[in-house]
Design an enzyme around this catalytic site. Sequence first.
Site, PDB file in Angstrom:
ATOM      1  N   THR A 145       0.974  -1.285   0.159  1.00  0.00           N
ATOM      2  CA  THR A 145       0.080  -0.040   0.169  1.00  0.00           C
ATOM      3  C   THR A 145       0.972   1.264   0.324  1.00  0.00           C
ATOM      4  O   THR A 145       1.698   1.427   0.933  1.00  0.00           O
ATOM      5  CB  THR A 145      -0.973   0.164   1.184  1.00  0.00           C
ATOM      6  OG1 THR A 145      -1.404  -1.244   1.323  1.00  0.00           O
ATOM      7  CG2 THR A 145      -1.657   1.320   1.473  1.00  0.00           C
TER       8      THR A 145
ATOM      9  N   LYS B 178      -7.547   1.756  -2.975  1.00  0.00           N
ATOM     10  CA  LYS B 178      -7.400   0.978  -1.432  1.00  0.00           C
ATOM     11  C   LYS B 178      -7.625   2.377  -0.534  1.00  0.00           C
ATOM     12  O   LYS B 178      -8.225   2.369   0.573  1.00  0.00           O
ATOM     13  CB  LYS B 178      -5.815   0.568  -1.444  1.00  0.00           C
ATOM     14  CG  LYS B 178      -5.439   0.546   0.102  1.00  0.00           C
ATOM     15  CD  LYS B 178      -5.687  -0.777   0.449  1.00  0.00           C
ATOM     16  CE  LYS B 178      -5.112  -0.995   1.964  1.00  0.00           C
ATOM     17  NZ  LYS B 178      -5.460  -2.080   2.332  1.00  0.00           N
TER      18      LYS B 178
ATOM     19  N   LYS C 292      -1.275   4.983   8.454  1.00  0.00           N
ATOM     20  CA  LYS C 292      -0.620   4.847   7.579  1.00  0.00           C
ATOM     21  C   LYS C 292      -1.556   5.191   6.217  1.00  0.00           C
ATOM     22  O   LYS C 292      -1.264   6.032   5.483  1.00  0.00           O
ATOM     23  CB  LYS C 292       0.030   3.562   7.523  1.00  0.00           C
ATOM     24  CG  LYS C 292       0.989   3.551   6.060  1.00  0.00           C
ATOM     25  CD  LYS C 292       1.416   2.187   5.619  1.00  0.00           C
ATOM     26  CE  LYS C 292       1.597   2.154   4.168  1.00  0.00           C
ATOM     27  NZ  LYS C 292       2.015   0.739   3.545  1.00  0.00           N
TER      28      LYS C 292
HETATM   29  P1  NAD Z   1       5.883  -6.215   7.214  1.00  0.00           P
HETATM   30  O1  NAD Z   1       6.550  -5.117   8.063  1.00  0.00           O
HETATM   31  O2  NAD Z   1       5.307  -7.479   8.153  1.00  0.00           O
HETATM   32  O3  NAD Z   1       6.519  -6.963   6.159  1.00  0.00           O
HETATM   33  C1  NAD Z   1       7.459  -6.228   5.367  1.00  0.00           C
HETATM   34  C2  NAD Z   1       8.815  -7.033   4.657  1.00  0.00           C
HETATM   35  O4  NAD Z   1       9.241  -6.358   3.777  1.00  0.00           O
HETATM   36  C3  NAD Z   1       9.433  -7.402   6.067  1.00  0.00           C
HETATM   37  O5  NAD Z   1       9.780  -8.810   6.249  1.00  0.00           O
HETATM   38  C4  NAD Z   1      10.788  -6.585   5.653  1.00  0.00           C
HETATM   39  O6  NAD Z   1      11.883  -7.170   6.180  1.00  0.00           O
HETATM   40  C5  NAD Z   1      10.794  -6.504   4.302  1.00  0.00           C
HETATM   41  N1  NAD Z   1      11.527  -5.548   3.589  1.00  0.00           N
HETATM   42  C6  NAD Z   1      11.741  -4.176   3.891  1.00  0.00           C
HETATM   43  N2  NAD Z   1      12.329  -3.572   2.970  1.00  0.00           N
HETATM   44  C7  NAD Z   1      12.819  -4.374   2.167  1.00  0.00           C
HETATM   45  C8  NAD Z   1      13.582  -4.566   0.964  1.00  0.00           C
HETATM   46  N3  NAD Z   1      14.192  -3.362   0.569  1.00  0.00           N
HETATM   47  N4  NAD Z   1      14.036  -5.683   0.264  1.00  0.00           N
HETATM   48  C9  NAD Z   1      13.419  -6.897   0.600  1.00  0.00           C
HETATM   49  N5  NAD Z   1      12.676  -6.973   1.796  1.00  0.00           N
HETATM   50  C10 NAD Z   1      12.268  -5.799   2.400  1.00  0.00           C
HETATM   51  O7  NAD Z   1       4.356  -5.580   6.564  1.00  0.00           O
HETATM   52  P2  NAD Z   1       3.180  -6.143   6.179  1.00  0.00           P
HETATM   53  O8  NAD Z   1       1.929  -6.356   7.326  1.00  0.00           O
HETATM   54  O9  NAD Z   1       3.317  -7.749   5.397  1.00  0.00           O
HETATM   55  O10 NAD Z   1       2.505  -5.198   4.994  1.00  0.00           O
HETATM   56  C11 NAD Z   1       3.072  -5.293   3.842  1.00  0.00           C
HETATM   57  C12 NAD Z   1       2.430  -4.311   2.943  1.00  0.00           C
HETATM   58  O11 NAD Z   1       0.999  -4.597   2.968  1.00  0.00           O
HETATM   59  C13 NAD Z   1       2.468  -2.915   3.567  1.00  0.00           C
HETATM   60  O12 NAD Z   1       2.414  -1.902   2.444  1.00  0.00           O
HETATM   61  C14 NAD Z   1       0.994  -2.595   4.154  1.00  0.00           C
HETATM   62  O13 NAD Z   1       0.468  -1.299   4.250  1.00  0.00           O
HETATM   63  C15 NAD Z   1       0.100  -3.722   3.240  1.00  0.00           C
HETATM   64  N6  NAD Z   1      -1.174  -4.207   4.115  1.00  0.00           N
HETATM   65  C16 NAD Z   1      -0.860  -4.646   5.272  1.00  0.00           C
HETATM   66  C17 NAD Z   1      -1.817  -5.372   6.002  1.00  0.00           C
HETATM   67  C18 NAD Z   1      -1.844  -5.977   7.316  1.00  0.00           C
HETATM   68  O14 NAD Z   1      -2.657  -6.351   7.681  1.00  0.00           O
HETATM   69  N7  NAD Z   1      -0.582  -6.301   7.841  1.00  0.00           N
HETATM   70  C19 NAD Z   1      -3.301  -5.356   5.384  1.00  0.00           C
HETATM   71  C20 NAD Z   1      -3.498  -4.905   3.966  1.00  0.00           C
HETATM   72  C21 NAD Z   1      -2.261  -4.148   3.414  1.00  0.00           C
END
Ligand code: NAD
Length: 292
Positions: A94, A166, A241
């Site tokens: 997102t 979204k 966010k």
């Molecule tokens: P998270 O922080 O659990 O996971 C992100 C991952 O990306 C981590 O494992 C981190 O180590 C990795 N990362 C960061 N920078 C990196 C890079 N340069 N190269 C490779 N890996 C890298 O976050 P999440 O909860 O999985 O959310 C991910 C996305 O999904 C976000 O944009 C969030 O807004 C969106 N989202 C999350 C949810 C939710 O409920 N968690 C729901 C809808 C959307």
Amino acid sequence: MASIGFVGLGNMGAPMARNLIKAGHAVAAFDIMPAAIEAVPGARHAASAADAATGADFVITMLPASTHVRDAWLGAGGMAKAARADATLIDCSTIDVTTAREVAAAAGRPFLDAPVSGGVMGAEAGTLTFMVGGPADAFAKIKPILEAMGRTIVHCGEAGAGQAAKLCNNMILAATMTVTCEAFVLAEKLGLSHQALFDVASKSSAQSWALTTYCPVPGPVPASPANRDYKPGFSAALMLKDLGLAQTSAKDVGASTPLGAHALDLFRRFVEHGGAGKDFSGIIAMLREGKA
Ligand code: NAD
């Protein structure tokens, strides 16, 4: 079966990648935290993001925020260049609409924004909703891939349209949830029971998803986070966010969103006062205490 590079194996990315493997796809996975890759058994452990992208039919990112997405695709060692010329690139993170459009324009290959709703539970169950922006022919190509991870796949328009959908959706949700919480607090003070308000509002013009699926008080909807001390669910930090991204986009295009701005302010205060890790419906506690 397709070969898929998957970068970002956090709370959402890991179960999404597992569902791709379950569907028979070959996944090359990369995360800057090596332990995260362990959460995807059966994936090839890529040495870098560019390595995950190399040779794949489809390349997917699921990263925290706009800056990570821009860097991963376009920065030094960028994945867009490493990907095959005929690969299709998908960002499920997102992020703001402007960045999504800029990365799509600079990628040099078909690039789609495909953010999701449904949270970690939806990612685990393979029931996510995907909101997709990008060319129609590329959308037709990625739809079967997204179907391994989601149940509802909507083509919203050209680049950035998925992110726009979204942000608009979550702005509606935040405002609806907040006023639903306010109504329950008002009912408490007026001596009206939670169940009575629910029984009336859920069958009348106040009906909404926030009320009938995600009711912010314990009791009427047993599966809602209110029944487990507001354990997320969808965290207040993530809602904050998304509200911030909505306001950034609103400013960029000159849209008037006073309720969205007020919701951002309320969620900022909730997060600052210990609500970050709570479900977003937990904002009812702040309203009940009269701190809003
Ligand atoms: P998270 O922080 O659990 O996971 C992100 C991952 O990306 C981590 O494992 C981190 O180590 C990795 N990362 C960061 N920078 C990196 C890079 N340069 N190269 C490779 N890996 C890298 O976050 P999440 O909860 O999985 O959310 C991910 C996305 O999904 C976000 O944009 C969030 O807004 C969106 N989202 C999350 C949810 C939710 O409920 N968690 C729901 C809808 C959307």
